[in-house]
Design an enzyme around this catalytic site. Sequence first.
Site: not given
Length: 414
Positions: A23, A152, A179, A299, A326, A330, A397
């Site tokens: 992605k 990033s 990142s 992630d 996010k 999370r 997603k």
Amino acid sequence: MNVFLTNPNGSIPTTQLQLSGSKSETNRMLLLQALYPQIKIVNASNSDDSQVMLKALKNFQLTTLNAQLVDVHHAGTAMRFLTAFFAIKEGTEVVLTGSTRMKERPVKILVEALRQLGAEISYLEKEGYPPLRIKGTKLTKQKVNLAANISSQYISALLLIAPKLENGLELVLEGEITSMPYIKMTLALLNEIGVKTLVENNTIKVIQHQLPIIHHPITVESDWSSASYWYSFIALAPIGTQITLASFKKNSLQGDSVLVEIYKNFGVETIFNDKKITLHKVANLEPATLNLELNNCPDIAQTIAVTCFGLGIVCELSGLHTLKIKETDRLLALQTELTKLGAVVSCTDDSIRINKSQMIKENVVISTYNDHRMALSFAPLALKVPIVIENADVVSKSYPGFWEDVKRFGIGVL
């Protein structure tokens, strides 16, 4: 839609899966393709986020009397990248919006950076957050200073439009970079289409470029973050279990490819062969405490946290400050759902600690908070106990075919 996951047979067949393109790479390439239509993309992601990005770019009209409404729903990458893209489309006006959660995700740092370059962007509701009104204009200024520890995606959004700026771009990052693999990915893709870039210490320069030099279609590598869930499945499975995934590179641009090293801690060996990886459970390992700094690959934090809990391994994961903005917070979501399963969890603003658990509660309903990674990362626990994933279709997603692949792996999905 909820799904009930079980491991009815206790055995797992040897499986081979073809995962969709990354992605992260796809969305970068889609924006570059919109700027340079000569670009051809192979193995693009079939995720909702990439479909949203593609639809927004295809439906965008260069001339219109009224501001066009572009809704990216939950797609955070699309929000950041399209903010930059629409800012340079002279003579156009766009209202860029998203879901209720998207309106809670900050975009001020990117907007201010674009304004430094001369962009005309205003906030329609809360200062610093979407929705945005963007009037496309010619950006002639060249230099931007940014804090280096930001997402990033803000940096990549600026880098992706830089070749089309009249004087290119000089981006000065102040402090420690977050990142970096994702920034390197963006620079590598720019280089692949013929754009010249230069990195000196914390300064990145992109040279203005009219036409890309492309001699072949650009193939998007499959998504390592999608592969992470299969690493977790194999880590939680009996010794001897294996799965083969296509298509992956040994020298990947994706930061999440650190999975190869991280999952050695759980007895998972990765074998590269002909653009495929085979994950093989070779041992039951139990490190005393697993300490990981995930600044460059946040992630996969949810996946690793659930793996550690499932194996009864104490872990402390840090470098996770970006997770709070996010699709959901999370860190808080992980703490809440793992606690329901019997874990003892503590969090700070950028870390999570999971203590050793004696048992995993059965038939717990895992809330997903409209966050695909919550559904995806908790699914492998089905190898340990029956579990229910709420709002399971949220996986579209990033990984629309996930539940079908889970069935192929031998897990009952009801």
